[in-house]
Motif scaffolding. Structure first.
Motif, PDB file in Angstrom:
ATOM      1  N   GLY A   1     -46.061 -43.601   5.969  1.00  0.00           N
ATOM      2  CA  GLY A   1     -44.827 -42.862   5.705  1.00  0.00           C
ATOM      3  C   GLY A   1     -43.646 -43.455   6.462  1.00  0.00           C
ATOM      4  O   GLY A   1     -42.542 -43.588   5.915  1.00  0.00           O
TER       5      GLY A   1
ATOM      6  N   GLU B   1     -42.646 -46.673   4.825  1.00  0.00           N
ATOM      7  CA  GLU B   1     -41.933 -46.429   3.569  1.00  0.00           C
ATOM      8  C   GLU B   1     -40.463 -46.097   3.835  1.00  0.00           C
ATOM      9  O   GLU B   1     -39.549 -46.595   3.181  1.00  0.00           O
ATOM     10  N   TYR B   2     -40.275 -45.248   4.856  1.00  0.00           N
ATOM     11  CA  TYR B   2     -38.912 -44.851   5.198  1.00  0.00           C
ATOM     12  C   TYR B   2     -38.081 -46.060   5.647  1.00  0.00           C
ATOM     13  O   TYR B   2     -36.960 -46.266   5.176  1.00  0.00           O
TER      14      TYR B   2
ATOM     15  N   GLY C   1     -37.388 -48.286   2.769  1.00  0.00           N
ATOM     16  CA  GLY C   1     -36.420 -47.657   1.872  1.00  0.00           C
ATOM     17  C   GLY C   1     -35.000 -47.834   2.384  1.00  0.00           C
ATOM     18  O   GLY C   1     -34.087 -48.191   1.645  1.00  0.00           O
ATOM     19  N   ARG C   2     -34.831 -47.627   3.655  1.00  0.00           N
ATOM     20  CA  ARG C   2     -33.499 -47.766   4.240  1.00  0.00           C
ATOM     21  C   ARG C   2     -33.008 -49.201   4.159  1.00  0.00           C
ATOM     22  O   ARG C   2     -31.844 -49.461   3.854  1.00  0.00           O
TER      23      ARG C   2
ATOM     24  N   ASP D   1     -31.230 -37.378   7.245  1.00  0.00           N
ATOM     25  CA  ASP D   1     -31.740 -38.087   6.072  1.00  0.00           C
ATOM     26  C   ASP D   1     -33.183 -38.570   6.214  1.00  0.00           C
ATOM     27  O   ASP D   1     -33.648 -39.390   5.446  1.00  0.00           O
ATOM     28  N   LEU D   2     -33.882 -38.013   7.205  1.00  0.00           N
ATOM     29  CA  LEU D   2     -35.308 -38.323   7.305  1.00  0.00           C
ATOM     30  C   LEU D   2     -36.078 -37.503   6.278  1.00  0.00           C
ATOM     31  O   LEU D   2     -35.767 -36.340   6.049  1.00  0.00           O
ATOM     32  N   PRO D   3     -37.099 -38.107   5.652  1.00  0.00           N
ATOM     33  CA  PRO D   3     -37.946 -37.293   4.781  1.00  0.00           C
ATOM     34  C   PRO D   3     -38.679 -36.228   5.612  1.00  0.00           C
ATOM     35  O   PRO D   3     -38.924 -36.420   6.800  1.00  0.00           O
TER      36      PRO D   3
ATOM     37  N   LEU E   1     -41.560 -36.856   8.036  1.00  0.00           N
ATOM     38  CA  LEU E   1     -41.266 -37.564   9.285  1.00  0.00           C
ATOM     39  C   LEU E   1     -40.558 -36.667  10.284  1.00  0.00           C
ATOM     40  O   LEU E   1     -40.681 -36.848  11.493  1.00  0.00           O
TER      41      LEU E   1
END
Lengths: 177, 626
Positions: free
Chosen positions: B96, B99-100, B103-104, B128-130, B133
């Motif tokens: 995870g 991925e973050y 993505g950024r 803006d964290l999923p 996380l």
């Protein structure tokens, strides 16, 4: 904890493949060569022998005594005094239950009792089949995740009594491979 | 401003480029605690994800930040300044995080119209964290309550990278020390009033000066890294996370004293620390920091590593010297002090790891800066290893002079503290209620034991101070070299009495005798360890007399001492499902299925499995035993 260092100690020295006295003498000679500096040499050599054979064999004590001019009695005395050194052969899989202050207050004695039950030996002993040695050790320095159990160099943190049987069977499987 | 030689300046730039990369930098805590908690899997998962995406991300193994409760710890630094710390990361959560980060990176790439770098994107914020996380974010409170000086690099740089240490200002203090006179270095350290962090708190500068008072000739400096106090691991943390800081302090000490040979004496139980230090010495040698000509100053220095083998007594300086001379591990009478006749008969200075780690800071920033933290008698900061019944365990560096309550409450967040064991087997057991007690060399003395090396074990109300005292005395009895009768017999007799107490078989007279022995030994002329070995008894008898008295009545208030507790089923909570019976090794739980059960004491092995098995919390411990 000991990541790969202690594992490298498990070379041909297990109870299944005992080195002959001559091999031990050669190995000890090679180890002594690593330490040209006399300061702390005896302890460095004993630590390396311990890592190589997982204990300090009689033949090694004799050779160290000859080569370094230290009495056998003194080496045996050090083997008994230092927790990290062992004068008796250990099993192929050593289970160390940490009994530092943090682990002790977090229930290490109950873990020891549970391992004793699961393995059928007391702490400090080796199972008859030579597979497991159960020991208690002083602080391994991972107090933040107490209580800690170290199985062949792999540390388990925050161990619960319930997990003991699973730890033993995982170790058995690893040995069977 | 002192300039580094060109080769180090070059390495420093490499380190700086890595620490201040224009790409995201992801670090994994790879100390002993982190590895034990599963850092390897996490590191591999992250590495595979970044490699698969062919991403421009720096992934590094770093040392230990001291947030051991949150291991494995993954931190993400963004080039535009944002920083997140994710705790208790496992393989799935690591995916995870990857991925973050990916993505950024992709988004910022798009923002920059293909050519822009990640650094141009706006600073990331927790918003803006999923969601997955957000739950992993580590409460940074524990860091805010600290004053991190010695630990400022720990968990932030790669311990195997001299480049990164240099980028953080490393070895500048050494270079400036070498420009001046050794006497200037000693004067600065004397002026700082730095005291030995290993236990006794002897002023470091004076210790150094004592070594140069005698005849000129061979001298030695030894780093005491035989951290034997159970429950303490500050030195392991420093050696595994920032070895060059300790090495720099050591080299400065050697220059001050005029020693051309130094040794690290490290516990063999710390294999990672041993390896990290060996690598650091080799790196330093390759860079010209250790060897025939330290930084081109003409000062020669060799540094060796000797491994201890698990003897608490080795931390006693004279015993350590004996072992280094290949003799048995026993103490030597003082005088002569080691500063007169130490290793191989030469003046020898033994300094603790944390003490030496303070030295580069003092030389770089000056004694006055150092005294800006702490109290006049105990200046500077101290690292404590906070363990036991706490919510936030780990290594914490605080200014000396803070209160006991501050460490227990603000830093450790202990939910229900009862007592604290400070200073290891030579320290004391103190009630948590004494929250105003000052944690300093002067505050921790007399019946409050000693500061010790920094062990700080919080004992909860479900634990037993008498059992803890007994544990520590048994430990010291095993570790005694057994040469002096007072120490040997005093410890053996105390251990025997404490066994009686925890079994509920002791009498008032036994307790009195225990108190006498403790008084006698603590006021004796034994070596440092012998004199302090009964300090846990002396302090706990004073502060926790009621707990001892309860044991005389066969009652253990913390429900710990095996002989004094039994297990019972709370009828109101029991659902009669008998999950407990499945795990009971003694088949001790009786009664018809569907009805509340009862435990037959005769069959009960007191293993406690029923308590952990019961989903309704219907099993409890009671004392006295029935």
């Amino acid at each position: 904890m000991p990541d790969d260092v202690r594992k490298t100690g498990s070379v041909a020295g297990g109870p299944d493949a005992p080195d002959t006295a001559a091999c031990v003498r050669d190995a000890v000679d090679a180890i002594i060569e690593r330490y040209p500096d006399k300061t702390g040499r005896l302890l460095n050599v004993l630590n390396d022998v311990q890592e190589r054979y997982r204990y300090v064999p009689e033949a090694a004590i004799e050779r160290i005594s000859e080569r370094m001019g230290v009495s056998k009695g003194q080496i045996v005395g050090m083997g008994e005094f230092f927790n990290y050194l062992s004068l008796d052969p250990v099993g192929r899989c050593v289970i160390d239950v940490c009994d530092g202050t943090a682990c002790h207050t977090q229930g290490a004695p109950r873990l020891v009792a549970e391992f004793e039950k699961a393995l059928g030996v007391k702490a400090g002993q080796t199972t008859e089949d030579g597979l497991f040695t159960l020991r208690t050790v002083g602080c391994v320095g991972a107090c933040g995740i107490a209580p800690v159990v170290v199985v062949e160099g792999d540390a388990y943190g925050r161990v619960r009594v319930m997990q003991v049987p699973a730890i033993v069977s995982a170790a058995e499987e690893a040995q069977a491979l | 401003m002192t300039k580094l030689p060109a080769n180090l300046e070059h390495l420093r730039e490499i380190g700086q480029a890595r620490l201040n990369a224009r790409t995201p930098r992801v670090t994994v805590g790879y100390g002993t605690c982190g590895r034990a908690a599963g850092a390897r899997d996490v590191y591999e998962t992250l590495g595979e994800a970044f490699a698969a995406a062919d991403a421009d991300v720096v992934l590094e193994k770093v040392g230990c930040r001291g947030l051991c409760h949150a291991e494995p710890l993954v931190e993400v630094y963004f080039p535009q300044g944002g920083h997140f710390a994710f705790g208790n990361v496992d393989k799935a959560k690591a995916a995870g995080v990857a991925e973050y980060v990916l993505g950024r990176a992709a988004r910022s790439g798009a923002n920059g119209a293909g050519g822009g770098s990640a650094a141009d994107a706006p600073c990331p914020s927790p918003e803006d964290l999923p969601e997955v996380l957000v739950g992993l974010l580590v409460d940074s409170g524990i860091l805010a309550f600290q004053e991190r000086r010695v630990m400022s690099n720990c968990g932030e740089i790669d311990p195997d990278s001299i480049e990164e240490y240099l980028a953080r200002g490393g070895y500048v203090a050494l270079a400036s020390a070498l420009e001046g006179d050794p006497e200037d270095v000693i004067a600065e350290v004397v002026d700082s009033r730095l005291r030995g962090r290993g236990g006794a708190g002897f002023p470091t500068g004076e210790k150094w000066r004592a070594c140069i008072d005698g005849e000129p000739g061979e001298r030695y400096v030894i780093v005491n890294a035989d951290e034997g106090d159970p429950g303490a691991y500050m030195d392991r943390g420093l050696l595994e996370s920032d070895p060059h800081r300790v090495l720099e302090g050591l080299i400065i000490a050697c220059y001050a004293i005029g020693a051309h040979q130094a040794y690290f004496f490290i516990r063999a139980e710390y294999p990672l620390a041993v390896e990290t230090v060996r690598r650091a010495i080799e790196e330093a040698r390759a860079a010209g920091i250790v060897g025939d000509d330290v930084l081109g100053s003409g000062f020669p220095l060799e540094v060796g590593v000797v491994r201890g083998a698990g003897a608490f007594l080795c931390g006693e300086s004279t015993a350590m010297v004996n072992v280094l001379e290949n003799k048995p591990c026993t103490t030597r009478p003082k005088p002569p002090h080691l500063s007169e006749r130490g290793l191989w008969g030469a003046p020898t200075c033994i300094n603790n790891v944390e003490t030496l780690a303070n030295v580069p800071l003092i030389i770089a920033n000056g004694a006055d800066w150092f005294k800006g933290a702490g109290t006049p008698e105990s200046p500077g900061t101290k690292i404590f290893s906070i363990t036991g019944a706490v919510a936030r365990g780990g290594l914490a560096e605080v200014p000396l002079g803070v209160s006991l309550g501050y460490v227990i409450g603000d830093i450790a967040c202990a939910p229900d503290p009862y007592a604290v064991q400070i200073g290891g087997p030579s320290g004391a057991i103190i009630p948590a209620e004494l929250s105003d007690l000052e944690i300093s060399y002067e505050g921790l003395s007399g019946r409050n034991g000693m500061m010790g090396s920094g062990g700080f074990v919080v004992i909860g109300r479900d634990q037993c101070v008498v059992d803890t005292a007994s544990y520590l005395v048994h430990f010291s009895a095993r570790q005694s070299c057994r040469k002096c009768a007072l120490c040997r017999d005093g410890l053996d007799e105390s251990a025997r009495i404490l066994d009686l107490v925890t079994a509920g078989e002791a009498t008032e007279a036994d307790l009195e005798r225990l108190g006498e022995i403790a008084e006698r030994n603590c006021n004796s002329k034994l070596c440092g360890l012998g004199r302090t070995a009964l300090s846990p008894v002396l302090s706990s008898l004073h502060y926790f007399h009621e707990d001892y008295a309860a044991h005389l009545d066969k009652r253990c208030p913390g429900l710990v001492c095996r002989g004094l507790v039994s297990y019972a089923i709370v009828k109101e909570k029991c659902q009669g499902e008998r999950c407990c019976l499945l795990t009971c090794p003694g088949n001790a739980i009786k009664g018809p299925f569907g009805k509340p059960g009862r435990i037959v004491s005769r069959l009960c092995q007191k293993c406690g499995m029923c308590i952990v098995t019961c989903p309704y919390g219907a099993v409890k411990k009671v004392s006295p035993a029935v």
